[in-house]
Scaffold this active site. Structure first.
Site, short mmCIF file in Angstrom:
data_model
loop_
_atom_site.label_atom_id
_atom_site.label_comp_id
_atom_site.label_asym_id
_atom_site.label_seq_id
_atom_site.Cartn_x
_atom_site.Cartn_y
_atom_site.Cartn_z
N TYR A 1 19.05 -45.35 2.97
CA TYR A 1 18.60 -44.49 1.87
C TYR A 1 18.60 -43.02 2.30
O TYR A 1 18.90 -42.13 1.51
CB TYR A 1 17.19 -44.90 1.42
CG TYR A 1 16.75 -44.20 0.16
CD1 TYR A 1 17.18 -44.65 -1.09
CD2 TYR A 1 15.93 -43.07 0.21
CE1 TYR A 1 16.79 -44.00 -2.25
CE2 TYR A 1 15.55 -42.41 -0.94
CZ TYR A 1 15.98 -42.88 -2.18
OH TYR A 1 15.60 -42.24 -3.32
N PHE B 1 37.00 -26.45 -19.61
CA PHE B 1 37.12 -27.91 -19.51
C PHE B 1 35.92 -28.51 -20.22
O PHE B 1 34.82 -27.94 -20.18
CB PHE B 1 37.23 -28.40 -18.07
CG PHE B 1 37.41 -29.90 -18.06
CD1 PHE B 1 38.60 -30.46 -18.47
CD2 PHE B 1 36.35 -30.73 -17.74
CE1 PHE B 1 38.75 -31.84 -18.56
CE2 PHE B 1 36.49 -32.12 -17.82
CZ PHE B 1 37.70 -32.67 -18.23
N THR B 2 36.10 -29.66 -20.84
CA THR B 2 35.09 -30.23 -21.74
C THR B 2 33.70 -30.33 -21.11
O THR B 2 32.74 -29.75 -21.62
CB THR B 2 35.55 -31.62 -22.23
OG1 THR B 2 35.91 -32.39 -21.09
CG2 THR B 2 36.75 -31.51 -23.16
N ASP C 1 36.29 -24.59 -9.79
CA ASP C 1 36.36 -26.00 -10.14
C ASP C 1 37.54 -26.51 -9.32
O ASP C 1 38.69 -26.32 -9.68
CB ASP C 1 36.59 -26.18 -11.64
CG ASP C 1 36.67 -27.66 -12.00
OD1 ASP C 1 36.92 -28.47 -11.09
OD2 ASP C 1 36.49 -28.00 -13.18
N LYS D 1 39.64 -37.13 -8.41
CA LYS D 1 41.03 -36.68 -8.53
C LYS D 1 41.61 -36.45 -7.13
O LYS D 1 41.99 -37.39 -6.47
CB LYS D 1 41.12 -35.41 -9.39
CG LYS D 1 40.94 -35.65 -10.89
CD LYS D 1 39.49 -35.71 -11.28
CE LYS D 1 39.26 -35.58 -12.76
NZ LYS D 1 37.85 -35.78 -13.10
N ARG E 1 44.51 -33.98 -26.27
CA ARG E 1 43.86 -32.76 -25.77
C ARG E 1 44.23 -31.65 -26.76
O ARG E 1 45.16 -30.89 -26.56
CB ARG E 1 44.34 -32.40 -24.36
CG ARG E 1 43.86 -33.35 -23.27
CD ARG E 1 42.44 -33.09 -22.75
NE ARG E 1 41.36 -33.80 -23.37
CZ ARG E 1 40.26 -34.17 -22.74
NH1 ARG E 1 40.11 -33.98 -21.45
NH2 ARG E 1 39.27 -34.73 -23.38
N PHE F 1 35.52 -36.47 -28.73
CA PHE F 1 36.79 -37.19 -28.50
C PHE F 1 36.58 -38.56 -27.88
O PHE F 1 37.39 -39.47 -28.07
CB PHE F 1 37.73 -36.35 -27.63
CG PHE F 1 37.10 -35.91 -26.33
CD1 PHE F 1 36.36 -34.73 -26.28
CD2 PHE F 1 37.24 -36.67 -25.18
CE1 PHE F 1 35.77 -34.32 -25.08
CE2 PHE F 1 36.65 -36.27 -23.99
CZ PHE F 1 35.91 -35.09 -23.95
N1 F0G Z 1 36.64 -30.38 -14.05
C1 F0G Z 1 37.88 -30.75 -14.37
C2 F0G Z 1 38.99 -29.74 -14.31
C3 F0G Z 1 38.13 -32.06 -14.75
O1 F0G Z 1 39.38 -32.41 -15.07
C4 F0G Z 1 37.06 -32.99 -14.78
C5 F0G Z 1 37.27 -34.35 -15.24
C6 F0G Z 1 35.78 -32.55 -14.44
C7 F0G Z 1 35.61 -31.24 -14.07
C8 F0G Z 1 34.58 -33.46 -14.50
O2 F0G Z 1 34.61 -34.36 -13.44
O3 F0G Z 1 34.81 -36.60 -14.55
O4 F0G Z 1 34.11 -36.38 -12.18
O5 F0G Z 1 32.59 -35.71 -13.98
N2 F0G Z 1 38.31 -34.72 -15.81
C9 F0G Z 1 38.66 -36.04 -16.26
C10 F0G Z 1 39.98 -35.97 -16.98
C11 F0G Z 1 37.61 -36.73 -17.03
O6 F0G Z 1 40.41 -37.02 -17.49
O7 F0G Z 1 40.62 -34.92 -17.03
P1 F0G Z 1 33.99 -35.84 -13.56
#
Ligand code: F0G
Length: 471
Positions: A72, A124-125, A215, A258, A382, A449
């Protein structure tokens, strides 16, 4: 004759994939409300929904799972991860998070005060969602070229320094908690930022005492483009380029799913000790002890190895090459795609593909649905659906880019899979006039989405003509 190259790995374990009939796919699509996010993976043939968490791990990573230290507190596996991040990225302080948005949450909560402005090279979303939840407004400072899918620019993810200066002049540096710099830029088409631009952004921010937070989700892919396209970097290793990139930032958020070559995990890294101490407090609240942050010990073992594997020059050359293998065949066939081909995905330009549809008829959503129907290939919208609604007016945000993303998981598919995708898209392009728009039947209030549901706007309820349909 140009000698061909092949995948820099051999396959040790395989996972069979579904090959459904047209009727079965049609049923699955209807059940999913024409939203590819809602299709069950068991019904998908080639899954290009995302490159996130879909990586195939190496034998070394699988082997290391067994050595995960699940303590832990003070896990040995955490120390290995911390060391890998320090070695490869060069930041002094590291905190683990369950994935990228965990790091975004902590960073946004600590740095943003209500009324702040966060400039960034395209939104980014999840990143923007966290900024907004903490009371900030996101301002896009990417170069104009990034909003036009037809313009070829080697570094289409670059920041427009005049736009950045203008934001600073208008709102004041004290209301800019940090500049959020994405390398590469996901929604622009996986487009990179040049080293020169990163340095200029950093220098400008330092004059005004503003932090630059990367990022870094796809930073290794960005490093490859620098090596390939920017003068002076051709003979530098990916590892050296990556280190230099990170030197032009005060810290980063990372989705390990990624470029760190794992299925789950992330981190927040920085050089400022005070920010680190405050972040550590929030990691305990939201993620877990600072020595696991929402990850199992075995996940941290895998990520420590994945980080080191990702900077192998052969790996990254093949990775970008595979995305290009898909993209260039589509370009040769006259299919409208975002140019140049980016790092993690090929983006179909749905406005140009389906010019008979208005953006309010969700062309990219319709095209993603049609592609699944045609061949069982899953992609992602997108465009207007992902862009959500304006906070104040309540109207749809209407991005210039209305895209379908074909995202390539790392080390998962062969180039034969890419060829199958090309064939399906070329066939769809021939019958594009028969693809109809969609209406949104259910709209979730945030990040719509993921769970939105749609139905075809045609009189017979069909998404497209069923002549020449595949079996
Ligand atoms: N920043 C970028 C540029 C991303 O593409 C993503 C996630 C995140 C942050 C958030 O990271 O999913 O680990 O919490 N992108 C995925 C995609 C979901 O399909 O492009 P996460």
């Amino acid at each position: 004759m140009k000698r061909r190259t092949a995948e820099p790995y051999k396959i040790k374990s395989v996972e069979p994939v579904a090959m459904l009939s047209y009727e079965e796919r049609k049923q699955s699509l209807q059940q999913a409300g024409y939203n590819t996010f809602l299709i069950d993976s068991k019904d998908v043939y080639i899954d290009l929904l995302t490159d996130s968490g879909t990586t195939a791990m190496s034998d070394a990573q699988w082997g290391a799972l067994m050595t995960g230290d699940e303590a832990y507190a003070g896990s040995k596996s955490w120390r290995k991860l911390e060391e890998a991040v320090r070695d490869v990225y060069g930041f002094q302080y590291v905190l683990p998070t369950h994935q990228g948005r965990g790091a975004e949450n902590i960073l946004s909560q600590l740095k943003i005060k209500k009324g702040d402005v966060v400039p960034g090279n395209m939104y980014f979303t999840t990143t923007r969602a966290h900024q907004e939840l903490n009371g900030a407004t996101f301002v896009d400072i990417i170069i104009d070229e990034a909003h036009d899918p037809t313009i070829e620019h080697p570094f289409k993810g670059n920041v427009d320094l005049i736009k950045l200066q203008k934001v600073i002049d208008e709102v004041g540096a004290e209301n800019i908690p940090y500049v959020c710099l994405a390398v590469t830029v996901n929604l622009a088409g996986g487009q990179p930022v040049s080293m020169q631009n990163m340095k200029l952004v950093y220098d400008l921010c330092k004059i005004h005492d503003i932090d630059v937070m990367l990022d870094a989700t796809r930073c290794v892919e960005n490093a490859y483009f620098i090596k390939e396209r920017e003068a002076g970097y051709a003979n530098r290793s990916i590892a050296a380029i990556l280190k230099e990139m990170m030197s032009y930032a005060d810290g980063c958020t990372m989705s390990g799913k990624k470029d760190c070559l794992v299925n789950i995990g992330g981190f927040l890294a920085m050089n400022d000790e005070e920010l680190y101490i405050r972040s550590r407090e929030l990691v305990v609240v939201y993620e877990g002890m600072p020595s696991y942050g929402g990850m199992a010990g075995r996940d941290m073992e895998a990520m420590a190895i994945g980080i080191r594997e990702s900077i192998d020059d052969h790996y990254i050359e093949h990775r970008i090459g595979q995305v290009r293998h898909l993209g260039e065949q589509l370009i040769d066939a006259g299919i409208p795609v975002v140019k140049p081909i980016g790092g993690h995905a090929v983006f179909l330009d749905a406005r140009a593909f389906l010019p008979h549809l208005r953006q309010e008829e969700f062309p990219a959503q319709a095209l993603a649905a049609a592609l699944y129907l045609d061949s069982g290939v899953r992609s992602m919208e997108r465009g207007i659906v992902s862009a959500g609604r304006n906070k104040t007016t309540g109207q749809h945000n209407t991005p210039n880019l209305e895209l379908v993303r074909l995202t390539i998981p790392r080390r998962v598919y062969t180039n034969n899979h890419m060829d199958v995708v090309v064939d399906s898209i070329v066939d769809l392009y021939k019958k594009r006039a028969s693809i109809c728009g969609l209406k949104m039947d259910y709209e979730p209030p945030t990040l719509r989405f993921f769970n939105a549901r749609f139905s075809p706007l045609s009189e017979n309820g069909e998404l497209m003509s069923e002549t020449n349909r595949t079996s």
